[in-house]
Design an enzyme around this catalytic site. Structure first.
Site, mmCIF file in Angstrom:
data_model
loop_
_atom_site.group_PDB
_atom_site.id
_atom_site.type_symbol
_atom_site.label_atom_id
_atom_site.label_comp_id
_atom_site.label_asym_id
_atom_site.label_seq_id
_atom_site.Cartn_x
_atom_site.Cartn_y
_atom_site.Cartn_z
ATOM 1 N N GLU A 173 -34.095 19.044 8.836
ATOM 2 C CA GLU A 173 -32.870 19.812 9.096
ATOM 3 C C GLU A 173 -32.847 20.062 10.560
ATOM 4 O OE1 GLU A 173 -32.570 23.581 6.942
ATOM 5 O OE2 GLU A 173 -31.917 24.624 8.890
ATOM 6 N N SER A 204 -40.331 24.109 1.474
ATOM 7 C CA SER A 204 -40.855 25.167 2.008
ATOM 8 C C SER A 204 -40.218 26.549 1.359
ATOM 9 C CB SER A 204 -40.403 24.966 3.434
ATOM 10 O OG SER A 204 -39.141 25.364 3.681
#
Ligand code: SF4
Length: 276
Positions: free
Chosen positions: A123, A217
């Site tokens: 990202e 995550s």
């Protein structure tokens, strides 16, 4: 033993959208695994023939459609895909598109760009690439910022899955030292809501089971929050559950990462009921 689900958990808006896009575009190929959940990836492969490749170079003429996953990709890679003359289905989450657009716009206006996040995360690599200049600094904490000499005009965005408390430490540091700091809250509500819900649940539960990919995550963050308040386990499938975890427990909380499908959560709950 009572089993209670967190008020908010599991698939977020972006992942739901990406999975629907993949199902609608059968036989497509995703660039990297669509979500951080091996079981859901298997289901998509079996039921919809959605495969994945790890790099653009693996895309040959047999592949007609490519899905860009929720994390997004860099501007250069996106262009490379378009140049291949294939159908590109963009499942980049709108909450990830937002920091990409902000970085592009603020860099055009001459701001130094600070990104709070992990520079190795796809990202962030995507978001960074939208800057039109090279003054982009990715930091994980205030310590890293201390080594960087910034100009007076700074724009800052955060990785969508970061904790707001940590972001505030960084923005606080910058605001106290620089004249113009444009702070954009790009942390995604879905993550925040799931975190708050697991915090609340883990305060009353004796044990919390977090369901999700071990390489995700946001799932790990849920696990860490739960673990701070009670006994907690992070599992990917029902096979990992152990009967002894539930001995002498009155309340078992359940939460799941943003990439965990509801069918898996239900499977885990059935198995816990079987064991207790
Ligand atoms: S966690 Fe938030 S930013 Fe990430 S895919 Fe889900 S909705 Fe989008």
């Amino acid at each position: 033993m009572e089993i209670k689900k967190a008020k908010s958990y599991g698939f977020c808006f972006g992942v739901k959208r990406a999975v629907e896009l993949a199902q609608d575009s059968k036989n497509a190929v995703t660039l990297g695994p669509l979500i951080h959940n091996p079981l859901e990836i298997n289901r998509l492969l079996k039921e919809y023939n959605v495969k994945y490749v790890n790099s653009i170079d693996e895309i040959d003429e047999r592949i007609k459609r490519v899905i860009v996953r929720t994390h997004g990709i860099s501007k250069e890679r996106y262009k490379k895909l378009l140049d291949k003359n294939i159908e590109v289905i963009d499942a980049t989450c709108p909450f990830v598109k937002k920091p990409q657009e902000i970085v592009e716009e603020m860099s055009k206006q001459g701001y130094d760009i600070v990104i709070f996040g992990d520079k190795n995360h796809p990202e962030i690599q995507g978001v960074m690439s939208y800057s039109i200049h090279k003054r982009v600094f990715v930091v994980l904490d205030v310590e890293e910022l201390k080594n960087i000499h910034l100009k007076e005009k700074i724009a800052i965005v955060a990785q969508t899955t970061r904790k707001i408390e940590d972001y505030l430490k960084i923005t606080d540091y910058l605001i106290k030292r620089y004249k113009e700091v444009r702070v954009f809250n790009t942390i995604c509500n879905a993550t925040f809501e799931n975190q708050e819900a697991v915090r609340e649940l883990s305060r009353e539960a004796d044990i919390v089971i977090i369901v999700g990919g071990k390489n995700s995550s946001n799932t790990k963050q849920l696990f860490n929050i739960a673990k701070a308040n009670c006994e907690a386990y992070l599992i990917e499938s029902e096979d990992e559950l152990k009967k002894e975890w539930f001995l002498n427990k009155n309340l078992c909380g359940i939460s799941a990462g943003a990439s965990t499908p509801e069918w898996l959560v239900e499977k885990i709950i059935s198995k816990i009921k079987e064991l207790t």
